[in-house]
Design a protein around this motif. Structure first.
Motif, PDB file in Angstrom:
ATOM      1  N   GLU A  39       0.847  -1.206   0.000  1.00  0.00           N
ATOM      2  CA  GLU A  39       0.000   0.000   0.000  1.00  0.00           C
ATOM      3  C   GLU A  39       0.881   1.254   0.000  1.00  0.00           C
ATOM      4  OE1 GLU A  39      -3.412   0.006  -0.235  1.00  0.00           O
ATOM      5  OE2 GLU A  39      -3.292  -2.179  -0.341  1.00  0.00           O
ATOM      6  N   LEU A  40       1.935   1.234   0.792  1.00  0.00           N
ATOM      7  CA  LEU A  40       2.836   2.381   0.850  1.00  0.00           C
ATOM      8  C   LEU A  40       3.539   2.577  -0.488  1.00  0.00           C
ATOM      9  CD1 LEU A  40       4.317   4.682   2.279  1.00  0.00           C
ATOM     10  CD2 LEU A  40       5.941   2.979   3.160  1.00  0.00           C
ATOM     11  N   ILE A  41       4.052   1.530  -1.082  1.00  0.00           N
ATOM     12  CA  ILE A  41       4.782   1.690  -2.338  1.00  0.00           C
ATOM     13  C   ILE A  41       3.849   2.200  -3.433  1.00  0.00           C
ATOM     14  CG2 ILE A  41       4.682  -0.589  -3.459  1.00  0.00           C
ATOM     15  CD1 ILE A  41       7.842   1.466  -2.997  1.00  0.00           C
ATOM     16  N   PHE A  42       2.591   1.773  -3.437  1.00  0.00           N
ATOM     17  CA  PHE A  42       1.636   2.304  -4.422  1.00  0.00           C
ATOM     18  C   PHE A  42       1.500   3.812  -4.239  1.00  0.00           C
ATOM     19  CE2 PHE A  42      -2.379   3.723  -6.041  1.00  0.00           C
ATOM     20  CZ  PHE A  42      -2.445   3.108  -7.286  1.00  0.00           C
ATOM     21  N   THR A  43       1.331   4.243  -3.008  1.00  0.00           N
ATOM     22  CA  THR A  43       1.192   5.669  -2.719  1.00  0.00           C
ATOM     23  C   THR A  43       2.423   6.443  -3.183  1.00  0.00           C
ATOM     24  OG1 THR A  43      -0.217   5.179  -0.827  1.00  0.00           O
ATOM     25  CG2 THR A  43       0.809   7.349  -0.860  1.00  0.00           C
ATOM     26  N   LEU A  44       3.610   5.884  -2.926  1.00  0.00           N
ATOM     27  CA  LEU A  44       4.843   6.558  -3.332  1.00  0.00           C
ATOM     28  C   LEU A  44       5.003   6.583  -4.848  1.00  0.00           C
ATOM     29  CD1 LEU A  44       7.341   5.187  -0.663  1.00  0.00           C
ATOM     30  CD2 LEU A  44       5.994   7.294  -0.601  1.00  0.00           C
ATOM     31  N   LEU A  45       4.621   5.491  -5.512  1.00  0.00           N
ATOM     32  CA  LEU A  45       4.731   5.451  -6.973  1.00  0.00           C
ATOM     33  C   LEU A  45       3.728   6.377  -7.650  1.00  0.00           C
ATOM     34  CD1 LEU A  45       5.319   1.651  -7.627  1.00  0.00           C
ATOM     35  CD2 LEU A  45       6.995   3.504  -7.811  1.00  0.00           C
ATOM     36  N   ASP A  46       2.638   6.680  -6.979  1.00  0.00           N
ATOM     37  CA  ASP A  46       1.656   7.636  -7.502  1.00  0.00           C
ATOM     38  C   ASP A  46       2.194   9.046  -7.240  1.00  0.00           C
ATOM     39  OD1 ASP A  46      -0.567   8.997  -8.419  1.00  0.00           O
ATOM     40  OD2 ASP A  46      -1.781   8.520  -6.651  1.00  0.00           O
ATOM     41  N   VAL A  47       3.280   9.378  -7.897  1.00  0.00           N
ATOM     42  CA  VAL A  47       4.007  10.622  -7.637  1.00  0.00           C
ATOM     43  C   VAL A  47       3.128  11.849  -7.835  1.00  0.00           C
ATOM     44  CG1 VAL A  47       6.015  12.004  -8.306  1.00  0.00           C
ATOM     45  CG2 VAL A  47       6.189   9.512  -8.252  1.00  0.00           C
ATOM     46  N   ASN A  48       2.302  11.831  -8.864  1.00  0.00           N
ATOM     47  CA  ASN A  48       1.469  13.010  -9.124  1.00  0.00           C
ATOM     48  C   ASN A  48       0.166  13.020  -8.328  1.00  0.00           C
ATOM     49  OD1 ASN A  48      -0.187  11.234 -10.524  1.00  0.00           O
ATOM     50  ND2 ASN A  48       0.515  11.922 -12.549  1.00  0.00           N
ATOM     51  N   GLY A  49      -0.069  11.982  -7.517  1.00  0.00           N
ATOM     52  CA  GLY A  49      -1.197  11.978  -6.585  1.00  0.00           C
ATOM     53  C   GLY A  49      -2.569  11.842  -7.203  1.00  0.00           C
ATOM     54  N   ASN A  50      -2.675  11.238  -8.396  1.00  0.00           N
ATOM     55  CA  ASN A  50      -3.988  11.121  -9.033  1.00  0.00           C
ATOM     56  C   ASN A  50      -4.685   9.787  -8.779  1.00  0.00           C
ATOM     57  OD1 ASN A  50      -2.383   9.514 -10.638  1.00  0.00           O
ATOM     58  ND2 ASN A  50      -3.037  10.439 -12.589  1.00  0.00           N
ATOM     59  N   ALA A  51      -4.209   9.034  -7.797  1.00  0.00           N
ATOM     60  CA  ALA A  51      -4.823   7.770  -7.335  1.00  0.00           C
ATOM     61  C   ALA A  51      -4.641   6.601  -8.289  1.00  0.00           C
ATOM     62  CB  ALA A  51      -6.291   7.957  -6.980  1.00  0.00           C
ATOM     63  N   VAL A  52      -3.822   6.764  -9.310  1.00  0.00           N
ATOM     64  CA  VAL A  52      -3.431   5.665 -10.186  1.00  0.00           C
ATOM     65  C   VAL A  52      -1.940   5.813 -10.473  1.00  0.00           C
ATOM     66  CG1 VAL A  52      -5.696   5.373 -11.283  1.00  0.00           C
ATOM     67  CG2 VAL A  52      -3.995   6.905 -12.321  1.00  0.00           C
ATOM     68  N   ILE A  53      -1.326   4.709 -10.890  1.00  0.00           N
ATOM     69  CA  ILE A  53       0.062   4.757 -11.329  1.00  0.00           C
ATOM     70  C   ILE A  53       0.053   4.758 -12.854  1.00  0.00           C
ATOM     71  CG2 ILE A  53       2.281   3.583 -11.358  1.00  0.00           C
ATOM     72  CD1 ILE A  53       1.471   2.175  -8.765  1.00  0.00           C
ATOM     73  N   ASP A  54       0.810   5.693 -13.426  1.00  0.00           N
ATOM     74  CA  ASP A  54       0.908   5.753 -14.877  1.00  0.00           C
ATOM     75  C   ASP A  54       2.352   6.042 -15.281  1.00  0.00           C
ATOM     76  OD1 ASP A  54       1.273   8.594 -14.605  1.00  0.00           O
ATOM     77  OD2 ASP A  54      -0.896   8.846 -14.608  1.00  0.00           O
ATOM     78  N   SER A  55       2.588   6.067 -16.550  1.00  0.00           N
ATOM     79  CA  SER A  55       3.941   6.257 -17.076  1.00  0.00           C
ATOM     80  C   SER A  55       4.567   7.552 -16.573  1.00  0.00           C
ATOM     81  CB  SER A  55       3.897   6.245 -18.610  1.00  0.00           C
ATOM     82  OG  SER A  55       5.183   6.390 -19.140  1.00  0.00           O
ATOM     83  N   ASN A  56       3.788   8.600 -16.485  1.00  0.00           N
ATOM     84  CA  ASN A  56       4.290   9.892 -16.003  1.00  0.00           C
ATOM     85  C   ASN A  56       4.836   9.780 -14.581  1.00  0.00           C
ATOM     86  OD1 ASN A  56       4.680  12.799 -16.200  1.00  0.00           O
ATOM     87  ND2 ASN A  56       2.976  12.939 -14.750  1.00  0.00           N
ATOM     88  N   ASP A  57       4.182   8.999 -13.733  1.00  0.00           N
ATOM     89  CA  ASP A  57       4.670   8.808 -12.364  1.00  0.00           C
ATOM     90  C   ASP A  57       6.088   8.233 -12.371  1.00  0.00           C
ATOM     91  OD1 ASP A  57       2.412   9.625 -10.753  1.00  0.00           O
ATOM     92  OD2 ASP A  57       1.396   7.797 -11.412  1.00  0.00           O
ATOM     93  N   PHE A  58       6.348   7.278 -13.257  1.00  0.00           N
ATOM     94  CA  PHE A  58       7.669   6.661 -13.317  1.00  0.00           C
ATOM     95  C   PHE A  58       8.719   7.630 -13.849  1.00  0.00           C
ATOM     96  CE2 PHE A  58       5.333   2.938 -12.311  1.00  0.00           C
ATOM     97  CZ  PHE A  58       6.242   2.135 -11.648  1.00  0.00           C
ATOM     98  N   ASP A  59       8.318   8.502 -14.774  1.00  0.00           N
ATOM     99  CA  ASP A  59       9.250   9.531 -15.250  1.00  0.00           C
ATOM    100  C   ASP A  59       9.607  10.492 -14.116  1.00  0.00           C
ATOM    101  OD1 ASP A  59       9.122   8.392 -17.781  1.00  0.00           O
ATOM    102  OD2 ASP A  59       7.619   9.830 -18.505  1.00  0.00           O
TER     103      ASP A  59
END
Length: 180
Positions: free
Chosen positions: A13-33
Motif C-alpha cells: 500500500e505504501l509503495i503504491f502511494t509513493l509510486l503515484d508521484v502526481n497523486g492522481n490515485a493511479v500509477i501511470d507512465s508519467n509517475d515513473f518519469d
C-alpha cells in the motif's frame, strides 16, 4: 493470495502511494518519469552506467505493470490492480530483482561494494519514504563501524520488501510511523 502477511500488504500500500508521484490515485507512465528524475537527482555522483541502469529498471517496472495489469488499455494502474500482482514473486520477481540491483548499485558511486548512510537516505527519500524511517531501516541493516552497508544487503532488502511471506524485516520499518 495465500501466504500474504499483513506487513507485506502494508508495504505494498505504501509503495503504491509513493509510486503515484502526481497523486492522481493511479500509477501511470508519467509517475515513473517523475520518480526516475527525483532518484537521479539524488544520485548525482553516480556514473552514467548506473544512471542508465536505474532508468531502464524504472521503465521495466512500469512496462511490466502496464503489460500485466492494464487490461483495459487506459494507461493507468489502480491500487486494486497493483496489489495482487506486485505480491506475486513468480510474476513480478524478475522486475524487482532488476530494480533492486539497479537501485543498490546507484547507492555505490565509488563501486567499493558499500553504501554510505547519506546516499542511502537520499535515494529513499527521493522515492518518497520518510527520512526517519530510512534511518531506521539503515540501522536495521546493521551498518559497519564507518556507517556503511553492502550493496548486496540493500538489494536483498529491496527484494524482501516485495516478498508476501516476509515479516519482521527491515523494510517493515518503512511503513511504521516515523520516529519523532
Amino acid at each position: 493470495m495465500t501466504g500474504m502477511r499483513t506487513e507485506a500488504a502494508q508495504r505494498i500500500e505504501l509503495i503504491f502511494t509513493l509510486l503515484d508521484v502526481n497523486g492522481n490515485a493511479v500509477i501511470d507512465s508519467n509517475d515513473f518519469d517523475l520518480m526516475t528524475d527525483r532518484v537521479l537527482k539524488a544520485a548525482a555522483a553516480s556514473d552514467d552506467g548506473a544512471r542508465a541502469d536505474i532508468r531502464v529498471a524504472f521503465r521495466s517496472y512500469w512496462t511490466t505493470l502496464a503489460t500485466e495489469l492494464d487490461t483495459n488499455g487506459d494507461g493507468a494502474i489502480t491500487v486494486e490492480e497493483f496489489r495482487p500482482f506486485v505480491l506475486d514473486p513468480e510474476r513480478f520477481g524478475p522486475t524487482i530483482t532488476r530494480f533492486a540491483q539497479a537501485l543498490s548499485a546507484l547507492g555505490d558511486p565509488d563501486k567499493d561494494g558499500l553504501i554510505e548512510r547519506p546516499l542511502f537516505v537520499s535515494l529513499l527519500t527521493a522515492i518518497g519514504f520518510e527520512e526517519a524511517n530510512c534511518h531506521a531501516v539503515f540501522d536495521a541493516f546493521a551498518p559497519d563501524a564507518q556507517d556503511r552497508i553492502t550493496v548486496a544487503t540493500f538489494a536483498a532488502g529491496i527484494k524482501d520488501y516485495y516478498a508476501p511471506q516476509k515479516a519482521g524485516i527491515p523494510g517493515d520499518l518503512m511503513v511504521a510511523a516515523p520516529a519523532v
